[in-house]
Structure formats: C-alpha cells, structure tokens
Design an enzyme around this catalytic site. Structure first.
Site, PDB file in Angstrom:
ATOM      1  N   ARG A  41       3.464  14.298  -7.215  1.00  0.00           N
ATOM      2  CA  ARG A  41       3.455  13.565  -8.478  1.00  0.00           C
ATOM      3  C   ARG A  41       2.021  13.301  -8.924  1.00  0.00           C
ATOM      4  O   ARG A  41       1.087  13.407  -8.130  1.00  0.00           O
ATOM      5  CB  ARG A  41       4.276  12.282  -8.347  1.00  0.00           C
TER       6      ARG A  41
ATOM      7  N   ASP B 216       3.841  -4.563  -7.372  1.00  0.00           N
ATOM      8  CA  ASP B 216       3.327  -3.327  -6.775  1.00  0.00           C
ATOM      9  C   ASP B 216       3.923  -2.098  -7.466  1.00  0.00           C
ATOM     10  O   ASP B 216       3.479  -0.980  -7.213  1.00  0.00           O
ATOM     11  CB  ASP B 216       3.616  -3.281  -5.265  1.00  0.00           C
ATOM     12  N   ASN B 217       4.912  -2.305  -8.320  1.00  0.00           N
ATOM     13  CA  ASN B 217       5.482  -1.192  -9.075  1.00  0.00           C
ATOM     14  C   ASN B 217       5.164  -1.302 -10.560  1.00  0.00           C
ATOM     15  O   ASN B 217       5.839  -0.701 -11.384  1.00  0.00           O
ATOM     16  CB  ASN B 217       7.006  -1.150  -8.896  1.00  0.00           C
TER      17      ASN B 217
ATOM     18  N   LYS C 251       4.489  12.426  -2.080  1.00  0.00           N
ATOM     19  CA  LYS C 251       5.228  11.269  -1.578  1.00  0.00           C
ATOM     20  C   LYS C 251       6.212  11.743  -0.515  1.00  0.00           C
ATOM     21  O   LYS C 251       7.059  12.588  -0.795  1.00  0.00           O
ATOM     22  CB  LYS C 251       5.981  10.607  -2.730  1.00  0.00           C
TER      23      LYS C 251
ATOM     24  N   GLY D  53       0.822  -1.219   0.000  1.00  0.00           N
ATOM     25  CA  GLY D  53       0.000   0.000   0.000  1.00  0.00           C
ATOM     26  C   GLY D  53       0.845   1.254   0.000  1.00  0.00           C
ATOM     27  O   GLY D  53       2.074   1.212   0.081  1.00  0.00           O
TER      28      GLY D  53
ATOM     29  N   GLY E 276       2.632   3.587   1.535  1.00  0.00           N
ATOM     30  CA  GLY E 276       3.197   3.769   2.865  1.00  0.00           C
ATOM     31  C   GLY E 276       3.695   5.179   3.107  1.00  0.00           C
ATOM     32  O   GLY E 276       3.945   5.571   4.250  1.00  0.00           O
TER      33      GLY E 276
ATOM     34  N   ASP F 213       7.158   4.321  -9.903  1.00  0.00           N
ATOM     35  CA  ASP F 213       7.930   4.116  -8.673  1.00  0.00           C
ATOM     36  C   ASP F 213       9.437   4.049  -8.944  1.00  0.00           C
ATOM     37  O   ASP F 213       9.983   2.992  -9.238  1.00  0.00           O
ATOM     38  CB  ASP F 213       7.481   2.848  -7.938  1.00  0.00           C
TER      39      ASP F 213
HETATM   40  P1  AMP Z   1       8.970   0.603  -3.025  1.00  0.00           P
HETATM   41  O1  AMP Z   1      10.083  -0.402  -2.969  1.00  0.00           O
HETATM   42  O2  AMP Z   1       9.413   2.024  -2.920  1.00  0.00           O
HETATM   43  O3  AMP Z   1       8.064   0.385  -4.181  1.00  0.00           O
HETATM   44  O4  AMP Z   1       8.097   0.371  -1.722  1.00  0.00           O
HETATM   45  C1  AMP Z   1       7.522  -0.858  -1.355  1.00  0.00           C
HETATM   46  C2  AMP Z   1       6.539  -0.641  -0.256  1.00  0.00           C
HETATM   47  O5  AMP Z   1       7.181  -0.088   0.897  1.00  0.00           O
HETATM   48  C3  AMP Z   1       5.414   0.308  -0.585  1.00  0.00           C
HETATM   49  O6  AMP Z   1       4.271  -0.148   0.053  1.00  0.00           O
HETATM   50  C4  AMP Z   1       5.894   1.608  -0.007  1.00  0.00           C
HETATM   51  O7  AMP Z   1       4.835   2.468   0.300  1.00  0.00           O
HETATM   52  C5  AMP Z   1       6.591   1.140   1.251  1.00  0.00           C
HETATM   53  N1  AMP Z   1       7.642   2.068   1.689  1.00  0.00           N
HETATM   54  C6  AMP Z   1       8.864   2.251   1.150  1.00  0.00           C
HETATM   55  N2  AMP Z   1       9.547   3.184   1.823  1.00  0.00           N
HETATM   56  C7  AMP Z   1       8.755   3.609   2.827  1.00  0.00           C
HETATM   57  C8  AMP Z   1       8.883   4.559   3.866  1.00  0.00           C
HETATM   58  N3  AMP Z   1       9.997   5.264   4.053  1.00  0.00           N
HETATM   59  N4  AMP Z   1       7.844   4.730   4.701  1.00  0.00           N
HETATM   60  C9  AMP Z   1       6.718   4.017   4.551  1.00  0.00           C
HETATM   61  N5  AMP Z   1       6.531   3.116   3.604  1.00  0.00           N
HETATM   62  C10 AMP Z   1       7.525   2.907   2.738  1.00  0.00           C
HETATM   63 MG    MG Z   2       6.379   0.887  -4.902  1.00  0.00          MG
END
Ligand code: AMP
Ligand code: MG
Length: 641
Positions: free
Chosen positions: A240, A350-351, A176, A152, A154, A360
């Site tokens: 974004r 998820d990306n 973001k 989700g 985050g 992402d």
């Molecule tokens: P990503 O690898 O950036 O696509 O992130 C994978 C998941 O981790 C997604 O659900 C992001 O929202 C969550 N996420 C990554 N970094 C953070 C952060 N610093 N705080 C909260 N959620 C994060």
């Molecule tokens: Mg992501």
C-alpha cells in the site's frame, strides 16, 4: 538484475531523468518506469530520529530478526526493520490505477523484481551501496476513548518513498503483513487473506470515488504462511502507499511522554515534508462571526455541535496553521464519507491521518439500508464509530491532536524564542499560553464544522444532480431524503444511482411519480413500520416532486438538458460499491475455491465505479450492482484481521 545494480542504475537514471524531465516530461514519464528506475528517497528516516537501539540500517541489518521484536521504543519515530522473507508468494492482483499513479509502467507487475519487492522478499538496500532501508513507524493512540500507549506499525513495514516524475507526488510505499516489528505487541505481524482482500479493494474503490485514502498497489498470497485467528487462515500481504502514513497517534505518543522536542520536530516535518511547506498552509483565520453555527442544519442528525463563540483576535503562529490544515483536510474527508455512506469502523487516533486520508481498513463498510445508527464494527457496542458519529469523533480526535500541539499553538509569537524552545513555557506565561491554545482549538472547531458542512452540501448537491445550492435544499431534499430512506429501509447508494437514470418526463404527474417510486424498493419491497404500499409510494413521490422542481430550476427544460443531467449524476453516483456481502463472496471464492479471476473483475469495477457495465460477466456485474441480499445487509465484522 541484482539489487545492487538496480539501485545504482536508479541513481544514474534519476539524475538523467532530472535533466530530461523538462524536455520530454510528457512522453518520457507517460510510459511509466520500472520499479528499479522509480526515483526513491528516505526523507522520513533521514529527517526524524531513529530507534536508539538501531540507529543505522547496518546495525538493524546485522541483528537477528528476533532482536527486532516487541518492546518499548523511546525518543524515536521509527525502527529500521526488514520484512520477513516468504516462500512461493503468489501475486493475486494489482491495481492498474495504482501502477499509473506511482509512475510504474504497465507490465511491470509481471517482473520477478516487482513480485519479490511487494511480497517483502527484496528491498532496495545493500551493505555495499546503501540505498533505502525499510522501517516501521512508532506511534501511540486513543482507542475507543481510552489511552492505549505505544502502538506503531506492528505489521506494516515501509520499503521506500518514491516520486512519480510525471506528477511529482511522493508516496511512502509499505507492505502490510510482513512479520513482526518492535511495535507488534502481543501479535504476530501477519495479515490474513480475508482482511487483505478487503483493504486491497476498498482502498482503490474509495480513491475512484474521489475520497482521500491510502492506496493499494497489490495483493500477494503467502501460501506457506498459515495465520492463526479464530481459525487457521492463509496469510497475505497488501502493498500500500500514501503521501504520508503519519497519524494523530504519531503526535499522541511523544505527548504522553512529555517529549516536547519530538513533537516540535514532527510538526515541522509534517509542514515542511508532508505538506508543501509552511507557506502552503491556511492563512490567517477567515472564519468569523459571519457563519453562526446555529443557522446551519446538522446533516448528521443528533450530533451536538458547539455554538459559535465570539472570536477575539489571537496571535496565530505557523503551528496553529498546521493544525488548521489537518482539521480542514479531515473535515473534507469525513464529509465525503457521510455523503457516500462510508464508515471506517475504527476511528481511533492511530487510524486518523494527518494528511486527511481514509486509513487502516478493518471492519469498514459502505452503508446498505440508510441507518445513521449503523456501525460495521461488531465490537463497537457503544456505537462510538457509527455513521452518525463519524464527524464528531474525528473532531474528538482533532481535540486530542490540539492537546499535543497545544504548547506550540499557544506559544504565539514566542514560538522561536530560545528559552521557549529549550525550556518551555514559564509558570507566569502558562495561563496566557493555555488560553490562546484553547481559543485557537475552539475556533478550529468552528472552521472544521464549516468546511465539513460546505463539502457535505457540495457533494450531496452533486449527487442529487443540482447545479446550485439553495438554503432550503438541506431540509427539503437532503434531510427529507435521508428520513425517507431510513423510514422505508431503502438502500442509500442505490437510491442515488437509480435516481440518476430517472427521466424528468416520468415525473410530471403525481400518478407517474407514484409509478416510478418502487424502482427504489428492494426486490422484496420496502421495510419499516406503519407503511402500506400506497403510503410508501406516496412518501417517495412527494420527495420526487420537490426534487424534480429543483432540477428544472437548475437545468431548464431544453430538449437535451435532462440527458445531460442524467449523465452528470451517473458520473458521481457509483453503480458499484464494494459492499460487505460482495467482499465476503470474493473472499470465499479466492480462499476456498481457488478462483483467481473474480478479484480482477471486482477490482476493475472498483476502479471504474460509475460505469453502467464493464463487459466482463454481465450476470455477475448485475448481481454485484443489484439489490443486497436481504440477510446480508448491514453486516458486521470483528476486528481480528
Ligand atoms: P488496527 O486496529 O489494525 O489499527 O491495529 C492497532 C495496532 O495493533 C497497530 O499498532 C497495529 O500495528 C497492531 N496490530 C494489529 N494486528 C496486528 C498483528 N497481526 N500483528 C502485529 N501488530 C498488529
Ligand atoms: Mg491502525
């Protein structure tokens, strides 16, 4: 202006604009609107089920922010959640093209309201008048081939959807790095300046290259937010926007929970509210036995493509067509990545975007020296997300999506039967349903490959200045070029740009071709094993010979034909791409040296990548468009952002 006033004005203006649009559409919208006046909506949150713990904006708003921190959220696609407020945000940059595409007027970025909204300090809702309340999306995902459960948004919070009255395009605008949400898991909801600069620049760079992508409007520094990664770092927020932020992972999560009702709702939403309705989706299958897979070369080399199967007739319902639309869009996007040497670096489901957007930006990169094995992701030891694997990985993701949609796809014309909707498939009907779904997914695989190859060939032909496509181009020009670049360790994108400026008259003898060849070398020469200066020149000269023959075939030898060809090539082959080393330099200058100007100059280059010059700082421009410093090639990033 207070937000209450701003919002009600928006409503008034919206209805007025609606009436005026037909009469004055050009002049009126051409000027652009203020952020407050931009028509806003919340189709996503009004059509899809909210987090049952906070069913209304009010209930979320009244809750202490800590109550909106990480937990499992079921039967929902989002949670209403407000951004964290922040002190003294500093707007570091705005994309002029993003302003224009959203329908905002130039100068709007200087207003207090703009700065407050894109840093998360204000949003377009209040308790008296309502408006649009921010939300975070709920999704799951397959990460590096393993099921990761609930993920989700985050740290991304969507603020509103807005429609550009001139283009009628609706975008979901989100920030973001504005604090924790129920989907932050163990993390802090923040984003560091380093990764925010990278996302801000690359989103706009890809868009300028014509590669489908989510966009970046602005970059804000949060001087008071110190964020802990490997070290303490300054925080930042990127504002974004995208036509849709739905990911394959948005389907994965309800699928993993067996929530068939939610999947159907989401698929219907995607077709009706993200795409332009069911009618806009691809019609009955046109791809058949006329395109046997083994007659087309595999441009990515080393990827096992399936052989075409016999196609028997299968009932294709509207959900099958939705699946095909998503596959086709992603095929085109991944083809563009391959043609321009772009790697996302983390192609988890998820990306991966339902809309086919590049999405992402973590450890992404543009290719320096051509190396199909290269992955920019430091942690990707298996090379799962390397350049050459991108097309097959996106297909792998599409198979996961096919599994989520399998029941709907496989239901054929039973799709709207009450018993199927409420109870699902009967045991008796299951084998036929599964067979049908499998057939459609497999057939979509062939369609994906065909769309990918067509788009890849189209783009590569354009990049090489060809006006027509010949069967032999693939082997003689594309493959041989890539092999040469790889063997001699030459820069992928520089090759195309430099080739664009070569005159055919400089290639009309073998001697001349060998003299031209070193323009593709690095400052220190070429790399690779077993080549001498002469044999390296010879290999390039041989390729140049084949190429110039094809150019002559396509353009003829009229006096101005070659100038036209050069211009056409320069319009598709960027002079500037934001390589890792350039982004690193900007990050260092902005973060450590307080330089505020370089970011604007680089954004201008990213927005106009085909320019020969930008009239800003010649020395810097030449450096950023020139040879990648030897020890800064093929850099890798960790995922910590
Ligand atoms: P990503 O690898 O950036 O696509 O992130 C994978 C998941 O981790 C997604 O659900 C992001 O929202 C969550 N996420 C990554 N970094 C953070 C952060 N610093 N705080 C909260 N959620 C994060
Ligand atoms: Mg992501």
């Amino acid at each position: 202006m207070s937000f209450r006033a701003a919002f009600s004005q928006t409503q008034v203006l919206r209805s007025r604009l609606g009436k005026m649009a037909s009469q004055f559409s050009n002049t009126d919208a051409g000027l652009g609107l203020s952020l407050a006046d931009l028509p806003k909506s919340n189709v996503f949150t009004s059509k899809l089920p909210p987090d049952p713990a906070f069913e209304t904006p009010e209930s979320s708003h009244q809750a202490q922010r800590e109550r909106l921190y990480p937990r499992m959220v079921k039967n929902a696609f989002f949670t209403f959640v407000r951004p964290e407020t922040t002190d003294d945000p500093e707007l570091l940059g705005v994309s002029s093209k993003a302003l224009e595409d959203l329908g905002l007027k130039t100068g709007e970025e200087n207003t207090a309201q703009f700065k407050a909204v894109i840093s998360g300090n204000e949003f377009f809702w209040n308790e008296e008048n309502g408006g649009v309340y921010p939300w975070a999306q709920c999704y799951g995902g397959w990460q590096f081939g393993a099921w990761a459960g609930q993920l989700g948004d985050g740290r991304a919070i969507s603020l509103f959807e807005s429609t550009n009255p001139k283009t009628n395009t609706r975008y979901e605008v989100q920030i973001k790095g504005a604090g924790r949400t129920p989907y932050s898991r163990f993390a802090d909801g923040k984003a560091v300046l380093r990764s925010s600069i990278r996302e801000y620049v690359v989103s706009e760079a890809l868009n300028a290259l014509g590669i489908p992508t989510t966009r970046a409007l602005s970059l804000t520094l949060l001087p008071k937010a110190k964020v802990l990664r490997e070290r303490m770092e300054p925080g930042a927020i990127v504002c974004r926007f995208a036509e849709s932020w739905l990911r394959f992972g948005t389907f994965d999560l309800p699928h993993s929970r067996g929530d068939r009702d939610l999947i159907r709702k989401l698929a219907t939403y995607a077709a009706e509210d993200v795409f332009n309705g069911w009618e806009s989706l691809p019609g009955a299958v046109s791809l058949g036995k006329d395109q046997p897979a083994d007659t087309v070369e595999n441009p990515t080399r080393g990827i096992p493509w399936n052989k075409t199967q016999e196609h028997q007739y299968v009932e294709e319902n509207r959900f099958a067509r939705l699946y095909r639309e998503i596959a086709r869009r992603n095929a085109e996007t991944v083809a563009a990545w391959q043609a321009y040497g772009f790697m996302n670096g983390v192609l988890n489901t998820d990306n991966t975007s339902i809309y086919g957007l590049s999405l992402d930006y973590g450890p992404f990169a543009f290719m320096d020296n051509f190396d199909p094995q290269y992955t920019p992701n430091h942690d990707d030891h298996m090379l799962r997300y390397s350049y050459k694997n991108q097309p097959s990985i996106i297909w792998w993701n599409l198979v996961r999506l096919g599994e989520c949609l399998g029941e709907l796809i496989g239901a054929g014309n039973q799709i709207d039967d009450d018993t199927f909707i409420t109870k699902g498939v009967t045991e008796d009907a299951a084998p036929a349903l599964i067979k049908r779904a499998e057939t459609i997914i497999e057939r979509t695989g062939n369609e994906y490959r065909t769309v990918f190859l067509n788009q890849y060939k189209r783009l590569m032909s354009k990049r090489l200045g060809l006006q027509t496509q010949k069967e032999s181009d693939f082997q003689d020009l594309f493959s041989e070029l890539l092999d040469t670049l790889e063997a001699l360790e030459l820069d992928f994108n520089h090759f195309f740009r430099r080739l664009s400026g070569v005159s055919l008259s400089d290639l009309d003898s073998e001697l001349k071709r060998k003299e031209v060849a070193p323009i593709f070398f690095h400052a220190e020469g070429f790399g690779g094993i077993g080549y001498t200066e002469d044999s390296a020149r010879d290999r390039i000269a041989k390729w140049l010979d084949k190429w110039q023959q094809r150019i002559l075939e396509d353009w003829g030898s009229e006096s101005d034909a070659d100038t036209q060809r050069q211009n056409a090539m320069k319009a598709v082959n960027p002079n500037f791409t934001p390589r890792g080393w350039i982004l690193d330099e900007i990050i260092e200058r902005v973060e450590r040296r307080g330089d505020r100007e370089v970011l604007g100059r680089v954004m201008n280059m990213a927005l106009n990548p085909f320019n020969g010059e930008w009239g800003q700082n010649r020395e810097e421009e030449d450096r950023f468009c020139g040879d990648v410093p030897r020890f800064q090639r093929a850099m890798m990033c960790s995922c910590s952002s």
